[in-house]
Design a protein around this motif. Structure first.
Motif, PDB file in Angstrom:
ATOM      1  N   LYS A 241       0.812  -1.209   0.000  1.00 36.56           N
ATOM      2  CA  LYS A 241       0.000   0.000   0.000  1.00 36.56           C
ATOM      3  C   LYS A 241       0.851   1.267   0.000  1.00 36.56           C
ATOM      4  O   LYS A 241       0.365   2.335  -0.344  1.00 36.56           O
ATOM      5  N   PHE A 242       2.102   1.140   0.432  1.00 31.97           N
ATOM      6  CA  PHE A 242       2.978   2.308   0.536  1.00 31.97           C
ATOM      7  C   PHE A 242       4.416   1.828   0.492  1.00 31.97           C
ATOM      8  O   PHE A 242       4.694   0.619   0.597  1.00 31.97           O
TER       9      PHE A 242
ATOM     10  N   GLY B 112      -5.085   9.242 -21.390  1.00 34.40           N
ATOM     11  CA  GLY B 112      -4.256  10.441 -21.326  1.00 34.40           C
ATOM     12  C   GLY B 112      -3.978  10.970 -19.943  1.00 34.40           C
ATOM     13  O   GLY B 112      -3.463  12.088 -19.797  1.00 34.40           O
ATOM     14  N   ILE B 113      -4.289  10.193 -18.887  1.00 33.77           N
ATOM     15  CA  ILE B 113      -3.975  10.637 -17.526  1.00 33.77           C
ATOM     16  C   ILE B 113      -2.606  10.074 -17.158  1.00 33.77           C
ATOM     17  O   ILE B 113      -2.471   8.913 -16.771  1.00 33.77           O
ATOM     18  N   ILE B 114      -1.571  10.906 -17.293  1.00 33.57           N
ATOM     19  CA  ILE B 114      -0.200  10.487 -17.018  1.00 33.57           C
ATOM     20  C   ILE B 114       0.374  11.446 -15.978  1.00 33.57           C
ATOM     21  O   ILE B 114       0.302  12.664 -16.155  1.00 33.57           O
ATOM     22  N   PRO B 115       0.912  10.935 -14.884  1.00 34.55           N
ATOM     23  CA  PRO B 115       1.441  11.818 -13.832  1.00 34.55           C
ATOM     24  C   PRO B 115       2.498  12.784 -14.367  1.00 34.55           C
ATOM     25  O   PRO B 115       3.370  12.399 -15.143  1.00 34.55           O
ATOM     26  N   THR B 116       2.383  14.028 -13.958  1.00 35.33           N
ATOM     27  CA  THR B 116       3.368  15.049 -14.323  1.00 35.33           C
ATOM     28  C   THR B 116       3.731  15.830 -13.079  1.00 35.33           C
ATOM     29  O   THR B 116       2.850  16.213 -12.298  1.00 35.33           O
TER      30      THR B 116
ATOM     31  N   LEU C 162      -0.678   6.637  -9.389  1.00 34.41           N
ATOM     32  CA  LEU C 162      -0.151   5.683 -10.368  1.00 34.41           C
ATOM     33  C   LEU C 162       1.314   5.363 -10.096  1.00 34.41           C
ATOM     34  O   LEU C 162       1.762   4.232 -10.337  1.00 34.41           O
ATOM     35  N   ARG C 163       2.073   6.331  -9.601  1.00 35.09           N
ATOM     36  CA  ARG C 163       3.473   6.047  -9.270  1.00 35.09           C
ATOM     37  C   ARG C 163       3.559   4.989  -8.177  1.00 35.09           C
ATOM     38  O   ARG C 163       4.374   4.063  -8.255  1.00 35.09           O
ATOM     39  N   ARG C 164       2.747   5.150  -7.160  1.00 29.63           N
ATOM     40  CA  ARG C 164       2.764   4.176  -6.053  1.00 29.63           C
ATOM     41  C   ARG C 164       2.361   2.795  -6.542  1.00 29.63           C
ATOM     42  O   ARG C 164       2.948   1.781  -6.143  1.00 29.63           O
ATOM     43  N   GLN C 165       1.355   2.740  -7.426  1.00 26.85           N
ATOM     44  CA  GLN C 165       0.912   1.440  -7.923  1.00 26.85           C
ATOM     45  C   GLN C 165       1.972   0.796  -8.825  1.00 26.85           C
ATOM     46  O   GLN C 165       2.192  -0.418  -8.769  1.00 26.85           O
TER      47      GLN C 165
ATOM     48  N   ASP D  98       8.701   3.963 -20.218  1.00 30.69           N
ATOM     49  CA  ASP D  98       9.410   5.121 -19.667  1.00 30.69           C
ATOM     50  C   ASP D  98       8.998   5.362 -18.212  1.00 30.69           C
ATOM     51  O   ASP D  98       9.840   5.693 -17.364  1.00 30.69           O
ATOM     52  N   PHE D  99       7.706   5.203 -17.934  1.00 30.29           N
ATOM     53  CA  PHE D  99       7.168   5.432 -16.592  1.00 30.29           C
ATOM     54  C   PHE D  99       7.755   4.418 -15.612  1.00 30.29           C
ATOM     55  O   PHE D  99       8.169   4.778 -14.493  1.00 30.29           O
ATOM     56  N   PHE D 100       7.803   3.166 -16.018  1.00 30.34           N
ATOM     57  CA  PHE D 100       8.307   2.125 -15.125  1.00 30.34           C
ATOM     58  C   PHE D 100       9.823   2.195 -14.968  1.00 30.34           C
ATOM     59  O   PHE D 100      10.360   1.756 -13.946  1.00 30.34           O
TER      60      PHE D 100
END
Length: 691
Positions: A437-438, A468-472, A480-483, A530-532
């Motif tokens: 969870k964290f 199109g929802i990508i963390p910036t 999404l980063r945490r997941q 790229d995100f991963f």
């Protein structure tokens, strides 16, 4: 000469979660402002309670530093005319700097001569700058939530009710939202009185006499000691969750710890429900025995002294009884709900307006989970368990208990699944599919929970990326980063052979079939990779891996995360060996020349020198065992195998002219190097390593 500077902003009660950040921001801004105006100072102290944030800065200089500086102007060509006099450009520059032309001089910068002006600023008295400066600092404070009050235009976290601003013993004149600064602060709301602060140095002691412990660390230490003393006296274990302790610190100004009891009959409710109810609703610390089982007691912190603690305890017991009765009612009512009826209700809960309901999400989780089970070649029994766990993983979201306490999702799912007759494995997977969870949380312990967890998280990530929802920057409303970090952690902890690219393909195809993919699949897949990459880099950094080793292994590809971790570990050990530097030089020479190859198959008939014949034989002798070691997840031995090529590589470069005049001979030698480089690249990009 120096004086202490004190600024206290008194307000209506500020939410506990805002206080520490607010006072740290205030301290940072004042310190930076003093630095910007060249006023020397020493230690910066912070103070904060529910009704005040304050900063005391020690030994603030009574006068600004005198500043001597050189300001660069136009180039010499422009600054001097043909007669050698200052040009209009130079004279204009002098005027803009407030300098006499006689103070201009020529100085070389980066091999170019420029005119410079010598400027001297005589420091003024600090107290003449404080009113305007502190007003600006206060106005610049920002909070996640602001409010207005009265007819004032000013926005602040809570209405300002008093200001104390002192430079030594003197009042600094300020006015904010109709409040004029002075030396009068307010003591404890019920136990204390207003008190004048004679000087910045006596701020803490003056407030302590009025039952306010302004020092944050002192309050924390007092609360912790009182709880520890109570635990030792009663033989209890009192669970002090850090975030709850942090909140309690900023709920009180004068803490006194006390305990109360509740009806043991409530212990029939699952322990986590009772603990959550106590913590979330009442900010109580639960009491446990030596085995970690909940006891019918609670510990709380009063904002006041020890007078009439028994009455206070009874009042808290009465409030807690009502809370626990609610929890018991929710728990009993939830058990009347069947899993199937709960699943039907998920169809009415919107997950995202473009991604459908939670029921739609569950169907995607099932599809992704089944594909993962097939990819990992699970047997029929495990695959069946994966499907069932995926089908019911979200059913507890419609329960009264989870509605009341969202943090119990999964926990209640496990309990209710048990009571509905599901197996221990399925019930446990419902709990574990939310993990981790964290950062620092445990991964699912079993393969069933791990697969469903990956499927759930991957569905959310791909779903958001597809629309199109990508963390910036700092914006990541769907976590999404945490997941993504959770997926990386699970793949590594479980040592799963599933490749990231395969996971992306499965999830993208699932969304494509559902008609949810609003962007091209290749574009989404590239963005995901790229995100991963950043998440993998973070994991390796947390493992204390050298930055150049991280860059080297990631450049070789990170599709298989367990392999990436093993490669990084193998390289971390290898770079410490005596032969590393010379081996790295050999490998990098191979890589540099291999990039020039246009033929990739070696023709042994074209070999002319013994050294190239020997190198080719050495590579063929190691190649198969190298690939086998990689296939068997033995990257350390694979790296050792590659290092055996160092001697023949060295001999090759000493005895062979690679770039021969005969094009066929040259390309044949480059092809040999290309084959070796291809093996090297399966471990790392050695050119990124520091020797």
């Amino acid at each position: 000469m120096t004086k202490d500077l004190l600024l206290e902003i008194g307000m209506e009660e500020v939410p506990a979660r805002f206080v520490r950040a607010a006072v740290e921001q205030l301290a940072d801004k004042i310190s930076k402002w003093l630095n910007s105006i060249h006023v020397d100072h020493k230690q910066v102290e912070i103070f904060g309670t529910p009704r005040r944030i304050a900063v005391r800065i020690h030994e603030v200089a009574e006068k600004q530093q005198d500043v001597n500086e050189e300001v660069k102007g136009p180039s010499h060509k422009i600054a001097v005319d043909e007669q050698g006099n200052w040009s209009k450009a130079a004279l204009g520059f002098a005027k803009s700097q407030g300098s006499d032309p006689s103070q201009l001089f020529i100085k070389e910068v980066a091999n170019v001569q420029y005119v410079h002006a010598a400027k001297q600023s005589i420091g003024v008295a600090t107290d003449s700058l404080l009113s305007e400066g502190l007003t600006s600092v206060i106005s610049s404070l920002n909070f996640s939530k602001n409010m207005r009050w009265g007819s004032h235009e000013m926005k602040f976290v809570r209405p300002i009710r008093w200001l104390v601003a002192l430079f030594g013993e003197a009042i600094i004149p300020l006015e904010m939202a109709g409040i004029v600064s002075g030396r009068t602060t307010r003591g404890h709301r019920f136990l204390g009185e207003n008190v004048d602060i004679s000087s910045a140095a006596v701020y803490e002691s003056s407030l302590k006499a009025q039952f306010v412990l302004a020092n944050i660390d002192e309050r924390e230490q007092l609360i912790t000691k009182q709880i520890q003393d109570l635990a030792a006296e009663k033989g209890w274990t009192i669970a002090m969750k850090p975030d709850l302790l942090e909140e309690v610190i900023f709920l009180v100004e004068y803490p006194t710890v006390l305990f109360g009891t509740f009806d043991p009959d409530f212990l029939r409710i699952p322990q986590q429900v009772l603990i959550t109810s106590m913590r979330e609703h009442q900010r109580y610390f639960p009491v446990l025995d030596d085995n970690g089982s909940l006891l019918p007691f609670f510990v709380t912190v009063r904002n006041g002294n020890s007078v009439a603690l028994e009455q206070v305890a009874k009042g808290n017991e009465k409030v807690l009884r009502a809370r626990l009765q609610d929890a018991r009612f929710f728990y009993q009512e939830d058990q009347k709900m069947s899993i199937e009826s709960a699943l039907n209700r998920l169809e009415t809960i919107v997950f995202h307006e473009e991604l459908g309901t939670v029921g739609d999400k569950v169907r995607r989780i099932v599809e992704i989970s089944n594909a993962l089970a097939q990819l990992l070649e699970l047997d029929r029994s495990l695959s069946s368990q994966v499907q069932r766990a995926a089908e019911i993983c979200k059913f507890d979201l419609v329960s009264l208990m989870v509605y009341e306490f969202p943090e119990l999702q999964g926990i209640m799912g496990e309990d209710y699944a048990h009571k509905a007759g599901e197996s221990d494995v399925i019930a446990k997977a419902i709990l574990e599919h939310y993990q981790p969870k964290f950062s620092g949380d445990a991964s699912p312990s079993g393969i069933i929970g791990a697969i469903v967890s990956i499927a759930d998280k991957m569905d959310s990530i791909v779903g958001c990326f597809s629309i199109g929802i990508i963390p910036t920057g700092s914006q990541d409303p769907y976590a999404l980063r945490r997941q993504a970090a959770g997926i990386v952690q699970i793949l590594i902890d479980q040592g799963l052979a599933a490749k990231l690219s395969d996971l992306f393909t499965i999830a993208i195809q699932t969304h494509q079939k559902a008609g949810l993919l609003k962007r091209g699949s290749e574009e989404v897949s590239k963005d995901l990779m790229d995100f991963f990459a950043l998440r993998v880099k973070n994991v390796l950094t947390e493992r204390q891996t050298r930055y150049d080793i991280i860059d080297a292994v990631l450049a070789a590809g990170f599709d298989s995360l367990p392999a990436v971790v093993r490669k990084a570990a193998a390289l971390t050990d290898y770079v410490q060996t005596a032969d590393f530097k010379s081996t790295l030089e050999s490998f990098n020479r191979v890589g540099n020349l291999a990039a020039k190859a246009s033929v990739y198959e070696v023709n042994v008939a074209l070999f002319q020198e013994p050294a190239e014949i020997e190198l080719n034989s050495a590579w063929k002798a190691t190649h198969d065992s190298f690939l086998e070691q990689l296939a068997n997840a033995n990257e350390a031995d694979a790296l050792t195998t590659l290092s055996k090529l160092k001697a023949p590589i060295t001999a090759f470069f000493d005895g062979v002219m690679v770039m021969a005049e005969d094009e066929q001979v040259k390309q044949n030698r480059l092809a040999l190097l290309y084959n070796i480089a291809a093996d090297l690249k399966q471990v790392a990009d050695f050119s990124k390593l520091n020797s």
